[in-house]
Design a protein around this motif. Structure first.
Motif, PDB file in Angstrom:
ATOM      1  N   GLU A  25     -24.856  31.047 -93.485  1.00 47.51           N
ATOM      2  CA  GLU A  25     -23.500  31.557 -93.730  1.00 47.51           C
ATOM      3  C   GLU A  25     -22.709  31.566 -92.431  1.00 47.51           C
ATOM      4  O   GLU A  25     -23.224  31.960 -91.378  1.00 47.51           O
ATOM      5  CB  GLU A  25     -23.569  32.990 -94.272  1.00 47.51           C
ATOM      6  CG  GLU A  25     -24.092  33.072 -95.685  1.00 47.51           C
ATOM      7  CD  GLU A  25     -23.697  34.389 -96.340  1.00 47.51           C
ATOM      8  OE1 GLU A  25     -23.952  35.425 -95.721  1.00 47.51           O
ATOM      9  OE2 GLU A  25     -23.119  34.346 -97.445  1.00 47.51           O
ATOM     10  N   PRO A  26     -21.432  31.160 -92.496  1.00 48.34           N
ATOM     11  CA  PRO A  26     -20.634  31.137 -91.265  1.00 48.34           C
ATOM     12  C   PRO A  26     -20.317  32.549 -90.786  1.00 48.34           C
ATOM     13  O   PRO A  26     -20.046  33.428 -91.594  1.00 48.34           O
ATOM     14  CB  PRO A  26     -19.358  30.404 -91.683  1.00 48.34           C
ATOM     15  CG  PRO A  26     -19.236  30.633 -93.153  1.00 48.34           C
ATOM     16  CD  PRO A  26     -20.641  30.726 -93.677  1.00 48.34           C
ATOM     17  N   ALA A  27     -20.357  32.745 -89.471  1.00 44.49           N
ATOM     18  CA  ALA A  27     -20.028  34.052 -88.891  1.00 44.49           C
ATOM     19  C   ALA A  27     -19.515  33.838 -87.475  1.00 44.49           C
ATOM     20  O   ALA A  27     -19.782  32.807 -86.847  1.00 44.49           O
ATOM     21  CB  ALA A  27     -21.255  34.966 -88.874  1.00 44.49           C
ATOM     22  N   ARG A  28     -18.763  34.807 -86.996  1.00 39.48           N
ATOM     23  CA  ARG A  28     -18.239  34.761 -85.623  1.00 39.48           C
ATOM     24  C   ARG A  28     -19.337  35.221 -84.669  1.00 39.48           C
ATOM     25  O   ARG A  28     -19.749  36.387 -84.731  1.00 39.48           O
ATOM     26  CB  ARG A  28     -17.091  35.755 -85.475  1.00 39.48           C
ATOM     27  CG  ARG A  28     -16.009  35.684 -86.521  1.00 39.48           C
ATOM     28  CD  ARG A  28     -15.023  34.651 -86.097  1.00 39.48           C
ATOM     29  NE  ARG A  28     -13.722  34.927 -86.649  1.00 39.48           N
ATOM     30  CZ  ARG A  28     -13.043  34.040 -87.385  1.00 39.48           C
ATOM     31  NH1 ARG A  28     -13.577  32.882 -87.689  1.00 39.48           N
ATOM     32  NH2 ARG A  28     -11.830  34.323 -87.781  1.00 39.48           N
ATOM     33  N   SER A  81     -17.995  25.941 -89.936  1.00 42.70           N
ATOM     34  CA  SER A  81     -17.486  26.483 -91.200  1.00 42.70           C
ATOM     35  C   SER A  81     -17.456  25.398 -92.271  1.00 42.70           C
ATOM     36  O   SER A  81     -17.796  25.639 -93.430  1.00 42.70           O
ATOM     37  CB  SER A  81     -16.072  27.049 -91.020  1.00 42.70           C
ATOM     38  OG  SER A  81     -16.137  28.340 -90.481  1.00 42.70           O
ATOM     39  N   GLU A 109     -22.332  24.171 -99.864  1.00 45.60           N
ATOM     40  CA  GLU A 109     -22.223  24.976-101.080  1.00 45.60           C
ATOM     41  C   GLU A 109     -21.879  24.151-102.309  1.00 45.60           C
ATOM     42  O   GLU A 109     -21.987  24.632-103.430  1.00 45.60           O
ATOM     43  CB  GLU A 109     -21.131  26.038-100.908  1.00 45.60           C
ATOM     44  CG  GLU A 109     -21.606  27.234-100.139  1.00 45.60           C
ATOM     45  CD  GLU A 109     -20.487  28.254 -99.966  1.00 45.60           C
ATOM     46  OE1 GLU A 109     -19.414  28.080-100.576  1.00 45.60           O
ATOM     47  OE2 GLU A 109     -20.698  29.205 -99.219  1.00 45.60           O
ATOM     48  N   GLU A 134      -8.680  27.394 -97.513  1.00 50.44           N
ATOM     49  CA  GLU A 134      -9.072  28.812 -97.467  1.00 50.44           C
ATOM     50  C   GLU A 134     -10.155  29.035 -96.408  1.00 50.44           C
ATOM     51  O   GLU A 134     -10.071  29.949 -95.601  1.00 50.44           O
ATOM     52  CB  GLU A 134      -9.561  29.249 -98.867  1.00 50.44           C
ATOM     53  CG  GLU A 134     -10.548  30.401 -98.930  1.00 50.44           C
ATOM     54  CD  GLU A 134      -9.945  31.771 -98.632  1.00 50.44           C
ATOM     55  OE1 GLU A 134      -8.703  31.876 -98.572  1.00 50.44           O
ATOM     56  OE2 GLU A 134     -10.727  32.728 -98.451  1.00 50.44           O
ATOM     57  N   THR A 135     -11.166  28.172 -96.395  1.00 49.30           N
ATOM     58  CA  THR A 135     -12.252  28.340 -95.428  1.00 49.30           C
ATOM     59  C   THR A 135     -11.774  28.120 -93.995  1.00 49.30           C
ATOM     60  O   THR A 135     -12.125  28.873 -93.100  1.00 49.30           O
ATOM     61  CB  THR A 135     -13.393  27.358 -95.748  1.00 49.30           C
ATOM     62  OG1 THR A 135     -13.898  27.692 -97.034  1.00 49.30           O
ATOM     63  CG2 THR A 135     -14.512  27.441 -94.733  1.00 49.30           C
ATOM     64  N   LEU A 136     -10.951  27.091 -93.799  1.00 47.95           N
ATOM     65  CA  LEU A 136     -10.533  26.757 -92.440  1.00 47.95           C
ATOM     66  C   LEU A 136      -9.429  27.683 -91.933  1.00 47.95           C
ATOM     67  O   LEU A 136      -9.088  27.648 -90.752  1.00 47.95           O
ATOM     68  CB  LEU A 136     -10.081  25.288 -92.366  1.00 47.95           C
ATOM     69  CG  LEU A 136     -11.172  24.263 -92.744  1.00 47.95           C
ATOM     70  CD1 LEU A 136     -10.676  22.850 -92.464  1.00 47.95           C
ATOM     71  CD2 LEU A 136     -12.478  24.520 -91.999  1.00 47.95           C
ATOM     72  N   SER A 137      -8.887  28.517 -92.826  1.00 46.47           N
ATOM     73  CA  SER A 137      -7.828  29.444 -92.388  1.00 46.47           C
ATOM     74  C   SER A 137      -8.371  30.448 -91.377  1.00 46.47           C
ATOM     75  O   SER A 137      -7.601  31.082 -90.662  1.00 46.47           O
ATOM     76  CB  SER A 137      -7.238  30.191 -93.588  1.00 46.47           C
ATOM     77  OG  SER A 137      -8.172  31.119 -94.093  1.00 46.47           O
ATOM     78  N   GLY A 138      -9.684  30.564 -91.307  1.00 52.40           N
ATOM     79  CA  GLY A 138     -10.285  31.470 -90.331  1.00 52.40           C
ATOM     80  C   GLY A 138     -10.422  30.859 -88.940  1.00 52.40           C
ATOM     81  O   GLY A 138     -11.158  31.380 -88.112  1.00 52.40           O
ATOM     82  N   HIS A 139      -9.739  29.744 -88.708  1.00 55.00           N
ATOM     83  CA  HIS A 139      -9.843  29.063 -87.406  1.00 55.00           C
ATOM     84  C   HIS A 139      -8.466  28.705 -86.873  1.00 55.00           C
ATOM     85  O   HIS A 139      -7.599  28.272 -87.628  1.00 55.00           O
ATOM     86  CB  HIS A 139     -10.632  27.751 -87.555  1.00 55.00           C
ATOM     87  CG  HIS A 139     -12.067  27.968 -87.924  1.00 55.00           C
ATOM     88  ND1 HIS A 139     -13.072  28.034 -87.009  1.00 55.00           N
ATOM     89  CD2 HIS A 139     -12.649  28.170 -89.130  1.00 55.00           C
ATOM     90  CE1 HIS A 139     -14.225  28.250 -87.629  1.00 55.00           C
ATOM     91  NE2 HIS A 139     -13.986  28.348 -88.915  1.00 55.00           N
ATOM     92  N   TYR A 140      -8.303  28.866 -85.571  1.00 60.98           N
ATOM     93  CA  TYR A 140      -7.077  28.396 -84.930  1.00 60.98           C
ATOM     94  C   TYR A 140      -7.329  27.024 -84.306  1.00 60.98           C
ATOM     95  O   TYR A 140      -8.359  26.791 -83.680  1.00 60.98           O
ATOM     96  CB  TYR A 140      -6.658  29.334 -83.794  1.00 60.98           C
ATOM     97  CG  TYR A 140      -5.999  30.609 -84.243  1.00 60.98           C
ATOM     98  CD1 TYR A 140      -5.692  30.853 -85.578  1.00 60.98           C
ATOM     99  CD2 TYR A 140      -5.654  31.578 -83.295  1.00 60.98           C
ATOM    100  CE1 TYR A 140      -5.078  32.035 -85.963  1.00 60.98           C
ATOM    101  CE2 TYR A 140      -5.045  32.768 -83.685  1.00 60.98           C
ATOM    102  CZ  TYR A 140      -4.767  32.987 -85.016  1.00 60.98           C
ATOM    103  OH  TYR A 140      -4.163  34.162 -85.384  1.00 60.98           O
ATOM    104  N   HIS A 197     -11.120  36.711 -93.260  1.00 60.70           N
ATOM    105  CA  HIS A 197     -11.513  35.325 -93.530  1.00 60.70           C
ATOM    106  C   HIS A 197     -12.965  35.296 -93.999  1.00 60.70           C
ATOM    107  O   HIS A 197     -13.714  36.218 -93.727  1.00 60.70           O
ATOM    108  CB  HIS A 197     -11.371  34.483 -92.266  1.00 60.70           C
ATOM    109  CG  HIS A 197      -9.989  34.474 -91.713  1.00 60.70           C
ATOM    110  ND1 HIS A 197      -8.967  33.757 -92.287  1.00 60.70           N
ATOM    111  CD2 HIS A 197      -9.446  35.130 -90.671  1.00 60.70           C
ATOM    112  CE1 HIS A 197      -7.864  33.948 -91.607  1.00 60.70           C
ATOM    113  NE2 HIS A 197      -8.111  34.776 -90.622  1.00 60.70           N
ATOM    114  N   GLN A 254     -15.475  33.911 -92.776  1.00 61.27           N
ATOM    115  CA  GLN A 254     -16.417  34.046 -91.657  1.00 61.27           C
ATOM    116  C   GLN A 254     -16.570  35.501 -91.218  1.00 61.27           C
ATOM    117  O   GLN A 254     -17.517  35.832 -90.505  1.00 61.27           O
ATOM    118  CB  GLN A 254     -15.943  33.197 -90.464  1.00 61.27           C
ATOM    119  CG  GLN A 254     -15.844  31.699 -90.741  1.00 61.27           C
ATOM    120  CD  GLN A 254     -14.525  31.299 -91.400  1.00 61.27           C
ATOM    121  OE1 GLN A 254     -13.698  32.139 -91.737  1.00 61.27           O
ATOM    122  NE2 GLN A 254     -14.334  30.010 -91.612  1.00 61.27           N
TER     123      GLN A 254
END
Lengths: 160, 284
Positions: free
Chosen positions: A61-64, A115, A122, A132-138, B102, B104
């Motif tokens: 699972e992706p995480a920071r 990500s 999946e 939606e998934t990539l919105s967590g990245h700048y 998000h 993540q």
């Protein structure tokens, strides 16, 4: 009774290799990967969970990694960007990034790739799922469209 | 951007976690860490001991029994969002989980951590208030249940005792309608306004309304005047309630938006909730 301590022992599997280290409890997982294991593909951007550059996979699972203490990953399986290519051969996702010019300076790329890797594993994502998934990245270079195009093409190629 | 030094312990039981908290008044619990770890990095928090709950087995899991959806405190937002059980018995709760940050972050952040953190711009506190949810807590002196109305004392403040651990969150699933919505400047940001509403619909009329707003006023709060103005009305007959909601809350201004802007957004969110209520009553 568990005694609080400033140093802790951790055992993790990173990209298929097992490591055991004694680290400061305050050490973030991103610093551990880079400074202790020398896996500098993972980049540290904002260091407080906003930019997504340090994203890795914990048990798929992706995480920071900047928002995790190393000790929180004890006993877990970690994958970083170094796990994607086989030798000098890029993974299909990485090849799609190259083809679509989905990076310029490349600082954010490792996070995007991880990500996107979790998303492709999946199943078949729609373009909306990808956004939606990539919105967590700048990304401050590309304007995002090439990145979304790259993941979309990789998803179309994914055998599933 | 490095955390200050602290001592760390990962107990195996809730009782042990409670006594570790009791032993050090500057100890803090670590759940998913998605709010606490950045606070440490920014040195806005400097606990002397961190008590990590990750090894306490009894704190995860989702059950639905006798009209109560019970979420273990260490259940992640992502697990709630994707839980077939939650999607089945309370789809609005799964959708509310997906509004948080998000993917993540949702893979690590937990409902118990978010509730204990009591951020005024977070989703779960508003959902708990609107649903009349409870938290089950355990301290060195025993266990108790605290209703959402008695839990949230202000921004980042709860009525939890220093040695108490939230073990689960209970949400009543009793046929009441649930609606959760928010507006963010950018997808995944904190909400400029978050609105959660529950109500009964009978013969096209709204009754038993509970309306909670977060993100817009500096704390998570109910809106009793708007609730009263809506009681017994049809969704289309709600102008008094809309006026009341705009008037009764003190909306905040900051770099993200002015008070007037937040009031407008909250009004729009309320109108959307009422439109949905109208559609639901049309289907009934």
């Amino acid at each position: 009774m568990t005694q609080p301590a400033e140093h802790v022992s951790v055992q993790v599997e990173v990209n298929g290799r097992r490591y055991q280290r004694s680290v400061m409890a305050r050490l973030t997982l991103s610093d551990f990967l880079r400074d202790e294991l020398g896996l500098t593909g993972t980049k540290v951007g904002c260091e407080h969970g906003v930019c997504g550059a340090c994203t890795i996979l914990i048990d798929d699972e992706p995480a920071r990694s900047c928002l995790m203490l190393t000790v929180q990953a004890d006993g877990k399986k970690i994958r970083t960007v170094e796990s994607l290519a086989s030798g000098r051969e890029m993974s299909p996702l990485q090849a799609c990034f190259q083809k679509h010019h989905a990076l310029q300076c490349g600082f954010c790329t490792a996070g995007f790739l991880m990500s996107a890797t979790a998303l492709l594993e999946e199943g078949q994502p729609t373009r909306e799922d990808i956004v939606e998934t990539l919105s967590g990245h700048y990304c401050r270079c590309t304007g995002y469209s090439p990145i979304i195009d790259a993941v979309e093409e990789a998803a179309a190629k994914e055998p599933s | 951007m490095k955390s200050p030094v602290f001592a760390y312990a990962a107990p195996n039981t809730v009782a042990e976690a409670c006594s570790l908290l009791a032993d050090d008044e500057d100890a803090k619990l670590l759940a998913g860490g998605q709010s606490l770890v950045p606070l440490l990095a920014l040195r806005l928090a400097a606990p002397t001991t961190l008590v990590d709950l990750r090894l306490v087995p009894a704190l995860t899991g989702i059950t639905h029994d006798q009209g109560v959806l019970r979420l273990g405190a260490m259940t992640t937002h992502r697990s709630i969002e994707r839980s077939p059980l939650v999607q089945d018995v309370a789809p609005a709760i799964a959708e509310a989980a997906a509004l948080i940050a998000h993917p993540q972050v949702r893979t690590r952040g937990t409902i118990g951590g978010a509730v204990a953190h009591a951020d005024a711009a977070a989703e779960w506190p508003a959902v708990l208030l609107a649903m009349d949810g409870h938290v089950e807590v355990t301290g060195t002196g025993g266990s108790r249940s605290i209703s959402a109305g008695d839990l949230f004392m202000g921004p980042f403040m709860t009525s939890l005792e220093p040695d108490e651990v939230i073990t689960s969150v209970s949400l009543p699933i009793d046929g009441r309608e649930i609606w959760v919505d928010e507006h963010q400047r950018r997808h995944g940001d904190y909400g400029l306004s978050i609105l959660a509403m529950t109500y009964q619909l009978s013969d096209g009329l709204i009754t038993d309304v509970r309306l909670a707003v977060a993100g817009a006023t500096g704390s998570v709060t109910r809106a009793p005047e708007a609730e009263a103005a809506l009681e017994g009305r049809a969704p289309a007959d709600s102008n008094d309630a809309i006026t009341a909601l705009a008037a009764e809350l003190s909306y905040t201004s900051d770099i993200h938006g002015s008070a007037d802007y937040r009031r407008d957004i909250t009004t729009t969110l309320f109108q959307r909730a009422l439109r949905a209520a109208g559609e639901r009553s049309g289907q009934a």
